[in-house]
Enzyme design. Structure first.
Site, PDB file in Angstrom:
ATOM      1  N   THR A 117       0.925  -1.239  -0.184  1.00  0.00           N
ATOM      2  CA  THR A 117       0.211   0.195   0.425  1.00  0.00           C
ATOM      3  C   THR A 117       1.242   1.187  -0.690  1.00  0.00           C
ATOM      4  OG1 THR A 117      -1.400  -1.683   1.625  1.00  0.00           O
ATOM      5  CG2 THR A 117      -1.766   0.855   0.666  1.00  0.00           C
ATOM      6  N   HIS A 176      -2.895  -2.492  -4.680  1.00  0.00           N
ATOM      7  CA  HIS A 176      -1.877  -3.740  -5.668  1.00  0.00           C
ATOM      8  C   HIS A 176      -2.875  -5.186  -5.167  1.00  0.00           C
ATOM      9  CE1 HIS A 176      -2.054  -4.736  -1.260  1.00  0.00           C
ATOM     10  NE2 HIS A 176      -1.892  -3.390  -0.816  1.00  0.00           N
ATOM     11  N   HIS A 208      -8.530  -6.818   3.443  1.00  0.00           N
ATOM     12  CA  HIS A 208      -6.949  -6.409   3.209  1.00  0.00           C
ATOM     13  C   HIS A 208      -7.019  -8.532   3.526  1.00  0.00           C
ATOM     14  CE1 HIS A 208      -3.069  -7.483   4.440  1.00  0.00           C
ATOM     15  NE2 HIS A 208      -2.787  -5.653   3.770  1.00  0.00           N
TER      16      HIS A 208
HETATM   17  C1  GP9 Z   1      -2.627  -1.151   6.472  1.00  0.00           C
HETATM   18  C2  GP9 Z   1      -3.262  -1.397   5.424  1.00  0.00           C
HETATM   19  C3  GP9 Z   1      -2.219  -2.845   4.720  1.00  0.00           C
HETATM   20  O1  GP9 Z   1      -2.719   0.186   6.927  1.00  0.00           O
HETATM   21  O2  GP9 Z   1      -2.392  -0.191   4.310  1.00  0.00           O
HETATM   22  O3  GP9 Z   1      -1.244  -2.504   3.670  1.00  0.00           O
HETATM   23  P1  GP9 Z   1      -0.369  -3.215   2.740  1.00  0.00           P
HETATM   24  O4  GP9 Z   1      -0.189  -4.308   3.873  1.00  0.00           O
HETATM   25  O5  GP9 Z   1      -1.676  -3.576   2.433  1.00  0.00           O
HETATM   26  O6  GP9 Z   1       0.598  -2.683   2.816  1.00  0.00           O
HETATM   27 MN    MN Z   2      -2.774  -2.776   0.424  1.00  0.00          MN
END
Ligand code: GP9
Ligand code: MN
Length: 629
Positions: free
Chosen positions: A300, A476, A415
């Site tokens: 992210t 992503h 996520h």
């Molecule tokens: C956490 C969120 C997820 O703050 O942005 O991060 P990622 O694991 O997708 O890089």
């Molecule tokens: Mn992410």
């Protein structure tokens, strides 16, 4: 047991040899079961067998230099560390399909926050990685079996001579298999495959040290070289699309769609739409159907970095944590000169991905993080606040913002491992592939879609909608390569390197109230968003260090470069890891020669971008500007 045999336990060389064998077998087991390394021939198979021996002998051999009293302890500590390094890579690989780098390790804070995600990454068979450690500890501390590690000088010399011998054989075989292996720093899978996990970590440490010194040795000529390159790219610098200035003075809302891949858009599961709201929105927006994420290990945070700077993330680690005090020329900084307020909203801890520090560097005025929201057991899941309450609680904060604003909303519920903790989040049946992550993915995507619908309604109710342009993008991929069989079932086709690259497409939806929009076929990536947004706002850029091109510009080349060196154009796909070239119209593999220029271009461009970040080159531009004032 026969006394003679029992005596063997006390022999140092028996202990040493068995430990070496155990660690060797364990490393080989990890390579066979945990890392998908795509072994292509018997030389590679042979390399895989021998690579662990050198470093195992070397590191365990180091214990022999400790005083006899401390030797056993030193040996066990080294054995433990090596086991831990191996195991950490196994777990990391399960999710990221990648190997740990030193800069990633520095982000350990992120791993502590993972909680639920980490648990589901552990398997029962992982005990196999620790049994030997327990046995060796017991062996070395029990009075009856305690080994005496006293070796003759000649033996020690032989051990280290063997280390050198194995190292030389390994390196020369690796060089035959992959010339210039050590130069291609971003090809981690190849590095591990041909050097083994331990040698890879030594290499990685050297690279980390090298990149942290490159700032000290940088000079302003390097910046000139990069600018010359950028300017030489036809259609890149200053290219303007037909919508230049069409959104002048409007607020900009960025919505980061967590782990959202483009294949979910306009797709049905069990006869139901997965993203009904987005499907409707794309009809009234500019919808980019061939848009890719350009992120690397920084996930992210990489997407945020790329979008605000039009620079690539790094080949190893996350810029957000490794180069947080560089000079940049990010969108929020540029917009400040046009009286914009820049702000980021996110329901996780402010220090995650080092955002609290990096946002200041990039010019954000405010960061509303977890501390500013009401987060309860009920309204959170996985990393934190669920998307629906997140948007709802953000609205009073939006209302208070000084206009015009550049506001980024980072969603989080979709996520890995895609958990729903409540019946009312279950808006679509899971898929039935039997792969839990893939099956649940559709449900959390569906939930996220609902949250965006609610967000748009709230923006309308609060009269924020009309004066705002909305940029929604996937940050992503969500489903990694480890889930090929399930994905193959969902998409009903084989996942070759060609399809794998196509799966790196993420949605990009630019919604401008009052404009009709259209489906855009141009091939682009997150790297292009900064110039696209600034041009919509009518902000001209001159001589900026950036690698993207306005997605609306007629002169732009249909092309994007992924962080692993892959390239996609309107005609071809170059899949870097597999080193294969595909014709897009036939979807068939073609002679690699066709893709060589693309491959070279990617290497050159990524290398220039890395130079800018590692060398902190933009500082030279800033000082030049100050002098001119
Ligand atoms: C956490 C969120 C997820 O703050 O942005 O991060 P990622 O694991 O997708 O890089
Ligand atoms: Mn992410």
């Amino acid at each position: 047991m026969n006394e003679n045999y029992r005596g063997l336990f006390n022999k140092g060389w028996v202990f040493f040899t068995i430990a070496v064998l155990l660690l060797w077998i364990k490393s080989y087991y990890a390579f066979q079961t945990a890392f998908a390394l795509d072994i292509e021939n018997s030389i590679q198979q042979f390399i895989l067998v021998i690579t662990p021996i050198g470093p195992i002998l070397f590191f365990l051999g180091l214990s022999l230099f400790f005083s006899p009293k401390r030797r056993n302890k030193a040996f066990i500590v080294i054995y433990f560390i090596m086991s831990f390094v191996l195991f950490a890579n196994v777990v990391y690989f399960r999710f990221f399909n990648d190997f740990i780098t030193l800069p990633v390790l520095m982000q350990y804070k992120n791993f502590l926050d993972l909680g639920g995600s980490t648990k589901s990454l552990l398997h029962l068979t992982d005990i196999l990685y620790w049994i030997d450690v327990v046995i060796l500890i017991a062996w070395s501390i029990r009075k009856k079996t305690k080994p005496t590690m006293e070796f003759r000088k000649r033996t020690v010399v032989m051990i280290f001579a063997a280390v050198l011998g194995f190292g030389a054989v390994n390196l020369s075989l690796a060089e035959v298999e992959r010339p210039q292996l050590l130069v291609r720093t971003f090809d981690r899978a190849k590095l591990v495959k041909l050097l083994g996990i331990y040698n890879y970590h030594i290499y990685d440490s050297v690279m980390t040290a090298k990149s942290s010194t490159s700032r000290a040795f940088a000079d302003s000529n390097e910046l000139t070289e990069v600018l010359n390159y950028v300017n030489s790219q036809q259609g890149k610098m200053g290219a303007k699309g037909k919508y230049f200035g069409k959104a002048k003075g409007k607020n900009v809302v960025l919505v980061s769609l967590e782990s959202t891949q483009n294949f979910v858009i306009n797709r049905k599961l069990h006869g139901q739409e997965i993203t009904p709201f987005l499907n409707d929105l794309v009809k009234k927006s500019f919808y980019f159907n061939n848009f890719y994420h350009n992120t690397g290990q920084g996930k992210t945070s990489d997407s945020e970095f790329i979008i605000d700077n039009s620079l690539y993330g790094l080949p190893r680690g996350a810029v957000f944590t490794t180069n947080e005090s560089n000079e940049y020329n990010a969108t929020p900084e540029i917009l400040k000169e046009h009286n914009y307020t820049s702000v980021s909203f996110h329901g996780n801890n402010d220090s995650f991905w080092n955002r609290d520090v990096m946002y200041k560097t990039l010019g954000y005025d405010y960061f509303y993080s977890k501390e500013e929201y009401k987060v309860t057991e009920e309204n959170s899941v996985n990393y934190g606040l669920k998307d629906i309450p997140f948007f709802k609680q953000s609205m009073p904060k939006v209302k208070k913002l000084e206009k015009p604003y550049y506001a980024k909303f980072i969603t989080m519920t979709n996520h890995y491992p895609y958990i729903l903790n409540n019946q009312n989040m279950n808006m679509i049946e899971p898929a039935h592939t039997g792969d839990g992550s893939v099956d649940r993915y559709f449900q959390t995507v569906r939930y996220m879609d609902e949250s965006i619908k609610k967000f748009f309604n709230l923006m309308k109710q609060q009269n924020e909608y009309e004066d705002t342009i909305f940029v929604l993008y996937g940050d992503h991929y969500g489903i990694s390569e480890n889930h090929k069989p399930a994905m193959s079932e969902v998409l009903d086709k084989e996942i070759r390197p060609f399809e794998h690259i196509q799966l790196q497409k993420v949605p990009l939806i630019i919604h401008v109230p009052g404009m009709e929009g259209e489906k855009m076929e141009t091939v682009g990536g997150q790297i292009d968003l900064k110039p696209t947004i600034l041009n919509l706002l009518g902000i001209e850029q001159k001589n900026d260090v950036q690698f993207g091109t306005d997605l609306f510009a007629k002169t732009r080349k249909d092309l994007t470069i992924l962080r692993d060196g892959s390239v996609i154009t309107d005609q071809y796909v170059y899949a870097a890891e597999a080193n294969k070239c595909y014709d897009k119209s036939t979807k068939e593999k073609i002679n690699i020669k066709t893709c060589i220029p693309l491959k070279q271009k990617a290497e050159k461009e990524l290398n220039y971008s890395d130079k800018v970040v590692y060398g902190d080159l933009i500082r030279y531009k800033e000082s030049e500007q100050k002098e001119n004032k």
